[in-house]
Design a protein around this motif. Structure first.
Motif, PDB file in Angstrom:
ATOM      1  N   PRO A  15       9.699  11.244  -9.160  1.00 11.14           N
ATOM      2  CA  PRO A  15       8.334  10.950  -9.619  1.00 11.14           C
ATOM      3  C   PRO A  15       8.138   9.550 -10.183  1.00 11.14           C
ATOM      4  O   PRO A  15       7.114   8.918  -9.922  1.00 11.14           O
ATOM      5  CB  PRO A  15       8.080  12.023 -10.678  1.00 11.14           C
ATOM      6  N   LEU A  16       9.092   9.038 -10.970  1.00  8.17           N
ATOM      7  CA  LEU A  16       8.920   7.720 -11.572  1.00  8.17           C
ATOM      8  C   LEU A  16       8.829   6.644 -10.495  1.00  8.17           C
ATOM      9  O   LEU A  16       7.921   5.811 -10.495  1.00  8.17           O
ATOM     10  CB  LEU A  16      10.067   7.416 -12.535  1.00  8.17           C
ATOM     11  N   LEU A  17       9.776   6.674  -9.550  1.00 10.10           N
ATOM     12  CA  LEU A  17       9.753   5.711  -8.449  1.00 10.10           C
ATOM     13  C   LEU A  17       8.524   5.928  -7.582  1.00 10.10           C
ATOM     14  O   LEU A  17       7.903   4.964  -7.105  1.00 10.10           O
ATOM     15  CB  LEU A  17      11.026   5.856  -7.608  1.00 10.10           C
ATOM     16  N   ALA A  18       8.151   7.193  -7.385  1.00 11.91           N
ATOM     17  CA  ALA A  18       7.008   7.505  -6.534  1.00 11.91           C
ATOM     18  C   ALA A  18       5.725   6.885  -7.076  1.00 11.91           C
ATOM     19  O   ALA A  18       4.985   6.217  -6.337  1.00 11.91           O
ATOM     20  CB  ALA A  18       6.860   9.021  -6.424  1.00 11.91           C
ATOM     21  N   PHE A  19       5.456   7.079  -8.356  1.00 13.20           N
ATOM     22  CA  PHE A  19       4.227   6.538  -8.926  1.00 13.20           C
ATOM     23  C   PHE A  19       4.262   5.007  -8.978  1.00 13.20           C
ATOM     24  O   PHE A  19       3.228   4.351  -8.838  1.00 13.20           O
ATOM     25  CB  PHE A  19       3.981   7.120 -10.317  1.00 13.20           C
ATOM     26  N   PHE A  20       5.451   4.449  -9.171  1.00 17.42           N
ATOM     27  CA  PHE A  20       5.568   2.992  -9.135  1.00 17.42           C
ATOM     28  C   PHE A  20       5.171   2.464  -7.749  1.00 17.42           C
ATOM     29  O   PHE A  20       4.425   1.492  -7.633  1.00 17.42           O
ATOM     30  CB  PHE A  20       6.998   2.567  -9.472  1.00 17.42           C
ATOM     31  N   LEU A  21       5.657   3.125  -6.697  1.00 23.84           N
ATOM     32  CA  LEU A  21       5.338   2.698  -5.325  1.00 23.84           C
ATOM     33  C   LEU A  21       3.865   2.924  -5.004  1.00 23.84           C
ATOM     34  O   LEU A  21       3.237   2.106  -4.320  1.00 23.84           O
ATOM     35  CB  LEU A  21       6.216   3.446  -4.330  1.00 23.84           C
ATOM     36  N   ILE A  22       3.304   4.030  -5.484  1.00 20.39           N
ATOM     37  CA  ILE A  22       1.883   4.299  -5.245  1.00 20.39           C
ATOM     38  C   ILE A  22       1.017   3.228  -5.911  1.00 20.39           C
ATOM     39  O   ILE A  22       0.071   2.705  -5.309  1.00 20.39           O
ATOM     40  CB  ILE A  22       1.511   5.700  -5.770  1.00 20.39           C
ATOM     41  N   GLY A  23       1.351   2.886  -7.152  1.00 25.68           N
ATOM     42  CA  GLY A  23       0.614   1.826  -7.834  1.00 25.68           C
ATOM     43  C   GLY A  23       0.770   0.485  -7.142  1.00 25.68           C
ATOM     44  O   GLY A  23      -0.200  -0.265  -6.982  1.00 25.68           O
ATOM     45  N   ALA A  24       1.993   0.189  -6.706  1.00 24.36           N
ATOM     46  CA  ALA A  24       2.244  -1.073  -5.998  1.00 24.36           C
ATOM     47  C   ALA A  24       1.469  -1.117  -4.695  1.00 24.36           C
ATOM     48  O   ALA A  24       0.918  -2.160  -4.312  1.00 24.36           O
ATOM     49  CB  ALA A  24       3.742  -1.228  -5.733  1.00 24.36           C
ATOM     50  N   GLY A  25       1.412   0.014  -4.003  1.00 24.40           N
ATOM     51  CA  GLY A  25       0.675   0.074  -2.745  1.00 24.40           C
ATOM     52  C   GLY A  25      -0.810  -0.146  -2.933  1.00 24.40           C
ATOM     53  O   GLY A  25      -1.440  -0.928  -2.211  1.00 24.40           O
ATOM     54  N   GLY A  26      -1.370   0.528  -3.931  1.00 23.57           N
ATOM     55  CA  GLY A  26      -2.792   0.354  -4.191  1.00 23.57           C
ATOM     56  C   GLY A  26      -3.137  -1.051  -4.639  1.00 23.57           C
ATOM     57  O   GLY A  26      -4.114  -1.642  -4.173  1.00 23.57           O
ATOM     58  N   GLY A  27      -2.333  -1.610  -5.539  1.00 26.50           N
ATOM     59  CA  GLY A  27      -2.581  -2.962  -6.028  1.00 26.50           C
ATOM     60  C   GLY A  27      -2.462  -4.010  -4.939  1.00 26.50           C
ATOM     61  O   GLY A  27      -3.208  -4.998  -4.922  1.00 26.50           O
ATOM     62  N   THR A  28      -1.519  -3.809  -4.021  1.00 29.37           N
ATOM     63  CA  THR A  28      -1.338  -4.740  -2.910  1.00 29.37           C
ATOM     64  C   THR A  28      -2.481  -4.627  -1.918  1.00 29.37           C
ATOM     65  O   THR A  28      -3.105  -5.625  -1.530  1.00 29.37           O
ATOM     66  CB  THR A  28      -0.003  -4.462  -2.191  1.00 29.37           C
TER      67      THR A  28
END
Length: 385
Positions: free
Chosen positions: A306-319
């Protein structure tokens, strides 16, 4: 950072911080242990997004008609007023009404702000900085609301209301005038079609609305805007579906502090990725694709990490959002078009969790999450010129 950017950036930080400062204390604001707490919690949560969704396009049109700066000032004044009422009222219905009006303020602010930034020479870098502080405000609102709850459940709300008030003073001062195209002409460019709409200010409203409808149809179906809008709906709909249901899904293996840490990681990642995406010398189409891939990876990994998952989701949206707004600005930088684009974000956030909820009972959380990731992947095949 120059004064012009400081004025706009401080405003988006305060606006977003105030919007999220409500989230951790929703049960208390809705009446604590009363029987209607669930209904009023939903009202307080959804009212903001409904207000923003309904306001984005009409206030984007108004920004083209009377000027971006006036609409931004209206949005921040409405935000500060709403924050003041929420901070001092304990009547759930009044709180719900002013959460809705706070969303209207958000709907006024963003089309005009994006329209202004799209005209700057360093627009891609500025979009990255703007989205960095946008997500920073969201993260700060959640974090400080939880941290300061022991001093009073509305401590963070009051603090961000004060910040919003200070931003209003900046916007109303000479610093705010720097955002006006008239006082900064060398950074301002407007297409002939946008000039023609601007020149219609003295005409009747009905013919002007007709011209906007014609422009909307042309923008949606004769340009790549329809594809860009659809990608934003998919991106925020699928990630919103995960975020809305993850608390229930993870109840058996995540504590509340762990869940809060994971959600905070998504905002931190969005901040960093927005800043990076705004500064890299990469084609905006590849920026969008990279954001989609990161978000898909996050959704897939959410069942195990979950921690890595939400980090990637946030990175994806921000990018992705930096690339998407850059793509929109190549079509038009008007407040109307920027408002139309933002409806895709709020439509995704509002409709994605609702539609996905119909499939949770027959298929289960993991199947629905994986299915949404596959749907989001289709965005990679959209050709944006």
């Amino acid at each position: 950072m120059n004064l012009k950017k400081l004025t706009l950036y401080s405003s988006v930080f305060a606006l977003q911080g105030l919007s999220n400062a409500v989230i951790p204390v929703l049960p208390e604001l809705a009446g604590g242990d009363s029987g209607d707490v669930g209904v009023f919690s939903s009202l307080l949560f959804s009212g903001y997004f409904i207000g923003a969704l309904l306001a984005l396009v009409p206030l984007g049109i108004l920004a083209d008609r009377i000027g971006n700066l006036k609409v931004i000032r209206f949005g921040m004044l409405l935000t500060a007023l709403s924050g003041f009422v929420i901070a001092f009222s304990n009547v759930p219905l009044i709180l719900g009404v002013f959460r809705f009006l706070e969303g209207v303020g958000c709907g006024a602010f963003f089309p005009a702000a994006f329209s202004i930034i799209a005209e700057w020479k360093d627009s891609q870098q500025s979009l990255g900085e703007f989205n960095f502080l946008l997500n920073g405000g969201l993260a700060a609102g959640v974090f400080f609301s939880g941290m300061f709850a022991g001093f009073g459940i509305k401590t963070a709300i009051t603090s961000f209301t004060i910040l919003a008030g200070l931003s209003c003073l900046l916007l109303l001062s000479k610093a705010g005038e720097l955002l006006s195209p008239d006082s900064n002409g060398k950074y301002f460019k407007r297409s002939e079609s946008e000039n023609s709409i601007k020149n219609q200010q003295g005409t009747l409203l009905l013919p002007e609305l007709k011209s906007y409808l014609q422009k909307a149809r042309k923008t949606l179906f004769q340009t790549d805007f329809g594809k860009i809008w659809a990608i934003s709906v998919l991106l925020y709909g699928t990630t919103g579906l995960l975020s809305a249901n993850y608390a229930d899904y993870s109840a058996g293996f995540l504590t509340k502090p762990e869940l809060g840490l994971a959600i905070s990681a998504s905002y931190l990642a969005a901040m960093l990725s927005s800043l990076i995406a705004g500064r890299v010398n990469i084609n905006y189409k590849n920026i969008v694709r990279a954001g989609i891939v990161l978000a898909v990876a996050g959704i897939v990994l959410s069942v195990k990490l979950p921690l890595l998952a939400f980090f990637l989701i946030g990175a994806g949206g921000g990018t992705a959002v930096v690339g998407l707004i850059t793509a929109v600005s190549r079509i038009s930088s008007s407040g109307f078009v920027m408002g139309l684009f933002n409806t895709g974000i709020y439509a995704g956030l509002g409709l994605g969790p609702v539609i996905g909820s119909f499939f949770l009972e027959p298929f289960g959380y993991e199947t629905v999450f994986f299915g949404s990731a596959i749907i989001l992947l289709t965005g990679l095949f959209a050709k944006i010129d």
